[in-house]
Design a protein around this motif. Structure first.
Motif, PDB file in Angstrom:
ATOM      1  N   LYS A 200     -12.150   0.808  27.963  1.00  0.00           N
ATOM      2  CA  LYS A 200     -11.171   2.106  28.619  1.00  0.00           C
ATOM      3  C   LYS A 200     -10.502   1.572  29.956  1.00  0.00           C
ATOM      4  CE  LYS A 200     -11.586   6.794  30.192  1.00  0.00           C
ATOM      5  NZ  LYS A 200     -10.751   7.382  29.199  1.00  0.00           N
ATOM      6  N   ARG A 201      -9.260   2.059  30.229  1.00  0.00           N
ATOM      7  CA  ARG A 201      -8.298   1.560  31.228  1.00  0.00           C
ATOM      8  C   ARG A 201      -8.910   2.147  32.435  1.00  0.00           C
ATOM      9  NH1 ARG A 201      -4.589  -1.250  29.469  1.00  0.00           N
ATOM     10  NH2 ARG A 201      -3.409  -1.156  31.525  1.00  0.00           N
ATOM     11  N   LEU A 202     -10.141   1.828  33.034  1.00  0.00           N
ATOM     12  CA  LEU A 202     -10.720   2.081  34.226  1.00  0.00           C
ATOM     13  C   LEU A 202     -10.163   1.019  35.388  1.00  0.00           C
ATOM     14  CD1 LEU A 202     -13.878   3.590  33.208  1.00  0.00           C
ATOM     15  CD2 LEU A 202     -12.055   5.020  34.020  1.00  0.00           C
ATOM     16  N   ASP A 203      -9.985   1.345  36.605  1.00  0.00           N
ATOM     17  CA  ASP A 203      -9.805   0.524  37.559  1.00  0.00           C
ATOM     18  C   ASP A 203     -11.057   0.191  38.265  1.00  0.00           C
ATOM     19  OD1 ASP A 203      -8.072  -1.158  39.296  1.00  0.00           O
ATOM     20  OD2 ASP A 203      -8.776   0.039  40.798  1.00  0.00           O
ATOM     21  N   ALA A 204     -11.985   1.253  38.581  1.00  0.00           N
ATOM     22  CA  ALA A 204     -13.224   1.055  39.071  1.00  0.00           C
ATOM     23  C   ALA A 204     -14.294   1.736  38.287  1.00  0.00           C
ATOM     24  CB  ALA A 204     -13.035   1.655  40.476  1.00  0.00           C
ATOM     25  N   ILE A 205     -15.611   1.099  37.986  1.00  0.00           N
ATOM     26  CA  ILE A 205     -16.536   1.258  37.312  1.00  0.00           C
ATOM     27  C   ILE A 205     -18.002   1.231  38.302  1.00  0.00           C
ATOM     28  CG2 ILE A 205     -18.273   1.251  35.466  1.00  0.00           C
ATOM     29  CD1 ILE A 205     -15.715  -0.198  34.061  1.00  0.00           C
ATOM     30  N   PHE A 206     -18.467   2.276  38.725  1.00  0.00           N
ATOM     31  CA  PHE A 206     -19.688   2.278  39.722  1.00  0.00           C
ATOM     32  C   PHE A 206     -20.865   2.821  38.923  1.00  0.00           C
ATOM     33  CE2 PHE A 206     -15.950   2.363  42.642  1.00  0.00           C
ATOM     34  CZ  PHE A 206     -16.400   1.175  43.064  1.00  0.00           C
ATOM     35  N   LEU A 207     -21.561   2.010  38.410  1.00  0.00           N
ATOM     36  CA  LEU A 207     -23.102   2.812  37.728  1.00  0.00           C
ATOM     37  C   LEU A 207     -24.300   2.382  38.588  1.00  0.00           C
ATOM     38  CD1 LEU A 207     -22.236   1.873  34.103  1.00  0.00           C
ATOM     39  CD2 LEU A 207     -21.200   3.878  35.639  1.00  0.00           C
ATOM     40  N   ASN A 208     -24.089   1.746  39.685  1.00  0.00           N
ATOM     41  CA  ASN A 208     -25.261   0.991  40.439  1.00  0.00           C
ATOM     42  C   ASN A 208     -26.254   2.258  40.896  1.00  0.00           C
ATOM     43  OD1 ASN A 208     -22.877   1.265  42.363  1.00  0.00           O
ATOM     44  ND2 ASN A 208     -24.631   1.343  43.825  1.00  0.00           N
ATOM     45  N   ASN A 209     -27.364   1.643  41.017  1.00  0.00           N
ATOM     46  CA  ASN A 209     -28.668   2.682  41.368  1.00  0.00           C
ATOM     47  C   ASN A 209     -28.901   3.935  40.457  1.00  0.00           C
ATOM     48  OD1 ASN A 209     -27.366   1.347  43.902  1.00  0.00           O
ATOM     49  ND2 ASN A 209     -29.571   1.596  44.525  1.00  0.00           N
ATOM     50  N   ASN A 210     -28.755   3.570  39.147  1.00  0.00           N
ATOM     51  CA  ASN A 210     -29.492   4.383  38.150  1.00  0.00           C
ATOM     52  C   ASN A 210     -30.655   3.791  37.496  1.00  0.00           C
ATOM     53  OD1 ASN A 210     -27.863   6.881  37.550  1.00  0.00           O
ATOM     54  ND2 ASN A 210     -26.179   5.211  38.434  1.00  0.00           N
ATOM     55  N   GLN A 211     -30.898   4.475  36.381  1.00  0.00           N
ATOM     56  CA  GLN A 211     -32.068   3.819  35.423  1.00  0.00           C
ATOM     57  C   GLN A 211     -31.526   3.236  34.164  1.00  0.00           C
ATOM     58  OE1 GLN A 211     -34.939   6.707  35.161  1.00  0.00           O
ATOM     59  NE2 GLN A 211     -34.768   7.064  37.410  1.00  0.00           N
ATOM     60  N   PHE A 212     -30.201   2.670  33.933  1.00  0.00           N
ATOM     61  CA  PHE A 212     -29.535   2.102  32.991  1.00  0.00           C
ATOM     62  C   PHE A 212     -30.345   0.924  32.449  1.00  0.00           C
ATOM     63  CE2 PHE A 212     -25.639   4.469  34.688  1.00  0.00           C
ATOM     64  CZ  PHE A 212     -25.453   5.269  33.587  1.00  0.00           C
ATOM     65  N   GLU A 213     -30.459   0.627  31.274  1.00  0.00           N
ATOM     66  CA  GLU A 213     -31.214  -0.571  30.533  1.00  0.00           C
ATOM     67  C   GLU A 213     -30.648  -1.149  29.425  1.00  0.00           C
ATOM     68  OE1 GLU A 213     -35.370   1.325  29.786  1.00  0.00           O
ATOM     69  OE2 GLU A 213     -34.494   2.725  28.250  1.00  0.00           O
ATOM     70  N   GLY A 214     -31.232  -2.170  28.735  1.00  0.00           N
ATOM     71  CA  GLY A 214     -30.696  -2.601  27.581  1.00  0.00           C
ATOM     72  C   GLY A 214     -29.807  -3.743  28.012  1.00  0.00           C
ATOM     73  N   GLU A 215     -29.206  -4.515  26.769  1.00  0.00           N
ATOM     74  CA  GLU A 215     -28.385  -5.673  27.447  1.00  0.00           C
ATOM     75  C   GLU A 215     -26.939  -5.088  27.775  1.00  0.00           C
ATOM     76  OE1 GLU A 215     -28.177  -8.356  24.042  1.00  0.00           O
ATOM     77  OE2 GLU A 215     -30.367  -8.609  24.209  1.00  0.00           O
ATOM     78  N   LEU A 216     -26.377  -6.039  28.421  1.00  0.00           N
ATOM     79  CA  LEU A 216     -24.903  -5.748  28.903  1.00  0.00           C
ATOM     80  C   LEU A 216     -24.104  -5.818  27.792  1.00  0.00           C
ATOM     81  CD1 LEU A 216     -24.750  -8.090  32.244  1.00  0.00           C
ATOM     82  CD2 LEU A 216     -25.071  -5.560  31.951  1.00  0.00           C
ATOM     83  N   PRO A 217     -23.078  -4.911  27.346  1.00  0.00           N
ATOM     84  CA  PRO A 217     -22.260  -5.017  26.365  1.00  0.00           C
ATOM     85  C   PRO A 217     -21.349  -6.259  26.115  1.00  0.00           C
ATOM     86  CG  PRO A 217     -22.033  -3.021  27.332  1.00  0.00           C
ATOM     87  CD  PRO A 217     -22.839  -3.677  28.269  1.00  0.00           C
ATOM     88  N   GLN A 218     -21.239  -6.883  25.110  1.00  0.00           N
ATOM     89  CA  GLN A 218     -20.621  -8.092  24.947  1.00  0.00           C
ATOM     90  C   GLN A 218     -19.204  -8.107  25.448  1.00  0.00           C
ATOM     91  OE1 GLN A 218     -21.861 -11.198  23.664  1.00  0.00           O
ATOM     92  NE2 GLN A 218     -23.960  -9.819  23.925  1.00  0.00           N
ATOM     93  N   ASN A 219     -18.537  -6.806  25.344  1.00  0.00           N
ATOM     94  CA  ASN A 219     -16.925  -6.957  26.012  1.00  0.00           C
ATOM     95  C   ASN A 219     -16.924  -6.662  27.430  1.00  0.00           C
ATOM     96  OD1 ASN A 219     -18.103  -4.395  25.730  1.00  0.00           O
ATOM     97  ND2 ASN A 219     -15.998  -3.688  25.201  1.00  0.00           N
ATOM     98  N   LEU A 220     -18.113  -6.721  28.064  1.00  0.00           N
ATOM     99  CA  LEU A 220     -18.129  -6.545  29.770  1.00  0.00           C
ATOM    100  C   LEU A 220     -16.933  -7.255  30.195  1.00  0.00           C
ATOM    101  CD1 LEU A 220     -19.437  -5.874  32.356  1.00  0.00           C
ATOM    102  CD2 LEU A 220     -20.642  -8.036  32.228  1.00  0.00           C
ATOM    103  N   GLY A 221     -16.538  -8.450  29.987  1.00  0.00           N
ATOM    104  CA  GLY A 221     -15.328  -9.132  30.322  1.00  0.00           C
ATOM    105  C   GLY A 221     -14.028  -8.602  30.062  1.00  0.00           C
ATOM    106  N   ASN A 222     -14.009  -7.777  29.075  1.00  0.00           N
ATOM    107  CA  ASN A 222     -12.522  -7.075  28.656  1.00  0.00           C
ATOM    108  C   ASN A 222     -12.069  -5.971  29.479  1.00  0.00           C
ATOM    109  OD1 ASN A 222     -13.414  -8.871  26.515  1.00  0.00           O
ATOM    110  ND2 ASN A 222     -13.248  -7.302  24.896  1.00  0.00           N
ATOM    111  N   SER A 223     -12.962  -5.493  30.269  1.00  0.00           N
ATOM    112  CA  SER A 223     -12.306  -4.456  31.240  1.00  0.00           C
ATOM    113  C   SER A 223     -11.570  -4.876  31.948  1.00  0.00           C
ATOM    114  CB  SER A 223     -13.480  -4.047  32.189  1.00  0.00           C
ATOM    115  OG  SER A 223     -13.276  -2.796  32.770  1.00  0.00           O
ATOM    116  N   PRO A 224     -10.487  -3.946  32.347  1.00  0.00           N
ATOM    117  CA  PRO A 224      -9.355  -4.175  33.230  1.00  0.00           C
ATOM    118  C   PRO A 224      -9.661  -3.708  34.501  1.00  0.00           C
ATOM    119  CG  PRO A 224      -8.760  -2.109  31.871  1.00  0.00           C
ATOM    120  CD  PRO A 224     -10.151  -2.561  31.361  1.00  0.00           C
TER     121      PRO A 224
END
Length: 405
Positions: A200-224
């Motif tokens: 998604k064309r987001l400029d800022a993604i803040f997900l810290n201090n939650n309880q998210f789990e699992g592996e980081l998505p393979q396309n993590l570096g694709n984000s703009p």
């Protein structure tokens, strides 16, 4: 008066119209800035339309907004600051925290940062299709984000940080068409993070201090995005090997305090505009990739509290913009001349509790006899030639392809 000019300027920047801004008295400041662990509050206070009598379509918009806001008011069960005492009558532009723009007018923004409201979000808010900013940082809202929020076609900033939201990642945020700023920090969201988030064309993604789990998505570096904060969650597995291959404009990424393992991928060097890279307090192993020396703009490099080993190279310690280098609590065994110079600077550089010979405050020798991840095979550029940062992309793409199953 100064705040009103600021509000007018901000709305003029974000509303895709040449119309005049209709704001006026009634505003009472509650928060400006990003205190309380949440996002960037812009204003709080009511706007009053001093312009001409609205036309019928605009009256219809305000009537619809009135219905939606009253439905939301009914779902708020505690208002210790008395914010909602102003939410009376059909003129929603006088409601504290609600801001209107014209001609019309229409509801263009809601900012209730630090209002300490307790309640839930309601599906009726989706009729506010002209709203550009919804800031609810530091309240006591619970539940989740209604699926109807996908209809908020003008929404650009959604900040629901520092609340009590829970459940899985609110997938509806992926369908808000013009969203550029997503802040879910300091809640109780859990489960995996969808891969589509980083497309998604987001400029800022803040997900810290939650309880998210699992592996980081393979396309993590694709984000703009220029800023990604995934710290203080329960992510596990490796940082994707393709991280950086898309060569995005990422300036800050925070992955600290998770459960990540494996290597720091060579692709890190492709983020030529990276300023902050923090992977501390994980279980990363292996050698620090040579490509870190390509991070010409890096200011903060925090690798502390991992199981990294090998030699800290001159190229890393001689980075011109580096102001903070923390490699404490690892297993580094070599120390270059440039790194030695850094160790004498005041603050900002911490090499303690490694396996560096002849240095103070290192691990006891028995701990250095067995280096963690000794058999770990990290991705390396198979070339004896000196590292050329500009040629990284082609080499890394070949290597990632050749190691793919």
């Amino acid at each position: 008066m100064g705040m009103l000019w600021l509000l007018a300027f901000i709305l003029w920047q974000i509303i895709p119209t040449q119309a005049a801004i209709t704001v006026g008295g009634g505003g009472v400041g509650i928060n400006i800035g990003n205190a309380g662990g949440g996002g960037a509050g812009v204003w709080i206070g009511g706007g009053i339309n001093n312009g001409p009598t609205p036309s019928s379509p605009s009256v219809s918009k305000l009537t619809t907004a009135y219905t939606a806001l009253q439905a939301w008011k009914s779902a708020i069960i505690d208002d210790p600051l008395g914010i909602l005492k102003t939410w009376v009558g059909s003129d929603v532009c006088t409601y504290k925290g609600v801001f209107c723009a014209g001609p019309g007018p229409f509801v263009a923004g809601i900012d209730l940062n630090h209002a300490n409201l307790q309640g839930t979000l309601v599906k009726e808010l989706s009729v506010l299709t002209d709203i550009s900013i919804l800031h609810l940082n530091s309240n006591r809202f619970s539940g989740t984000v209604p699926d109807t929020f996908k209809d908020l076609s003008s929404l650009q900033e959604l900040d629901i940080s520092n609340n009590r939201f829970s459940g899985p990642f609110p997938a509806v945020t992926l369908y808000i068409p013009n969203l550029v700023y997503l802040d879910l920090r300091f809640n109780s969201f859990s489960g995996p993070v969808p891969e589509d988030l980083f497309n998604k064309r987001l400029d800022a993604i803040f997900l810290n201090n939650n309880q998210f789990e699992g592996e980081l998505p393979q396309n993590l570096g694709n984000s703009p995005a220029s800023m990604i904060n995934l710290a203080n969650n329960r992510f596990s597995g490796n940082i994707p090997a393709s991280f950086g291959i898309a060569s995005s404009k990422l300036k800050e990424i925070l992955l600290l305090n998770n459960q990540l393992t494996g290597c720091i991928p060579q692709g890190i060097g492709l983020f030529s505009e990276m300023q902050v890279f923090d992977v501390s307090h994980n279980s990363l192993m292996g050698h620090l990739p040579d490509t870190v020396s390509c991070l010409s703009d890096i200011e903060v490099l925090n690798l502390a509290h991992n199981e990294l080993s090998g030699v800290l190279p001159d190229l890393v310690c001689s980075l011109g913009s580096l102001m903070n280098l923390n490699v404490a609590y690892n297993f580094f065994s070599g120390f270059s001349q440039e790194c030695s110079k850094l160790s004498f600077r005041k603050g900002g550089f911490d090499f303690s509790l490694n396996c560096l010979p002849g240095r103070d405050m290192q691990r006891p020798q028995p701990e250095c006899l067995v280096i963690p991840g000794g058999g770990l095979s990290c991705l390396r550029i198979p070339s004896a030639q000196p590292l050329v940062c500009g040629a990284l992309l082609g080499n890394l793409e070949v290597n990632v392809t050749s190691t793919s199953p």
